[in-house]
Design a protein around this motif. Structure first.
Motif, mmCIF file in Angstrom:
data_model
loop_
_atom_site.group_PDB
_atom_site.id
_atom_site.type_symbol
_atom_site.label_atom_id
_atom_site.label_comp_id
_atom_site.label_asym_id
_atom_site.label_seq_id
_atom_site.Cartn_x
_atom_site.Cartn_y
_atom_site.Cartn_z
ATOM 1 N N LEU A 40 0.812 -1.217 0.000
ATOM 2 C CA LEU A 40 0.000 0.000 0.000
ATOM 3 C C LEU A 40 0.848 1.270 0.000
ATOM 4 O O LEU A 40 0.469 2.282 -0.584
ATOM 5 N N LEU A 41 1.987 1.232 0.663
ATOM 6 C CA LEU A 41 2.826 2.422 0.779
ATOM 7 C C LEU A 41 3.987 2.443 -0.211
ATOM 8 O O LEU A 41 4.775 3.388 -0.204
ATOM 9 N N HIS A 42 4.073 1.445 -1.061
ATOM 10 C CA HIS A 42 5.219 1.318 -1.956
ATOM 11 C C HIS A 42 5.468 2.567 -2.800
ATOM 12 O O HIS A 42 6.580 3.059 -2.877
ATOM 13 N N GLY A 43 4.476 3.099 -3.418
ATOM 14 C CA GLY A 43 4.666 4.260 -4.273
ATOM 15 C C GLY A 43 4.579 5.593 -3.543
ATOM 16 O O GLY A 43 4.905 6.632 -4.104
ATOM 17 N N ARG A 44 4.149 5.591 -2.301
ATOM 18 C CA ARG A 44 3.929 6.841 -1.569
ATOM 19 C C ARG A 44 5.101 7.274 -0.706
ATOM 20 O O ARG A 44 5.249 8.455 -0.424
ATOM 21 N N VAL A 45 5.893 6.345 -0.275
ATOM 22 C CA VAL A 45 7.013 6.664 0.617
ATOM 23 C C VAL A 45 8.308 6.477 -0.157
ATOM 24 O O VAL A 45 8.556 5.410 -0.716
ATOM 25 N N GLU A 46 9.130 7.504 -0.176
ATOM 26 C CA GLU A 46 10.406 7.447 -0.879
ATOM 27 C C GLU A 46 11.530 7.477 0.151
ATOM 28 O O GLU A 46 11.627 8.407 0.948
#
Length: 107
Positions: A27-33
């Motif tokens: 779920l957070l793969h693309g949102r957290v860098e």
């Protein structure tokens, strides 16, 4: 029994927590860098934890030293893994080393 509801509740809480933790990744793969430094630290931390787990399992038994046969088998397997031997060879060599040392009387 009085402990059963507490045990069942604890199991359910841990199951939900584990599922939520596993679900957070996709779920957070693309949102957290993460920065390159943080990624490297996470990778290094995972390796350190794995080595600590292996060392604990290889060197201890029942809150004491596991004697010499088991660490020798782990060392043999580790050397073969480092030399990039096939996994089956690593496992068989580690088990055979430990078994032969125990047959020879090395505890």
């Amino acid at each position: 029994m009085t402990g059963e509801p507490v045990t069942i509740a604890a199991i359910l809480v841990l199951a939900v927590g584990t599922y939520a933790f596993r679900l957070a990744g996709p779920l957070l793969h693309g949102r957290v860098e993460l920065s390159a430094r943080v990624r490297q630290l996470l990778s290094t931390g995972a390796a350190v934890l794995l080595v600590a787990l292996a060392a604990t399992a290889a060197l201890t038994e029942a809150q004491g030293f596991a004697h010499w046969a088991r660490p020798a088998g782990v060392l043999a397997g580790g050397v073969l893994a480092w030399r990039r031997a096939p996994f089956v060879v690593v496992v068989i060599a580690a088990a055979a080393t430990t078994a032969l040392l125990r047959c020879a009387g090395v505890p």
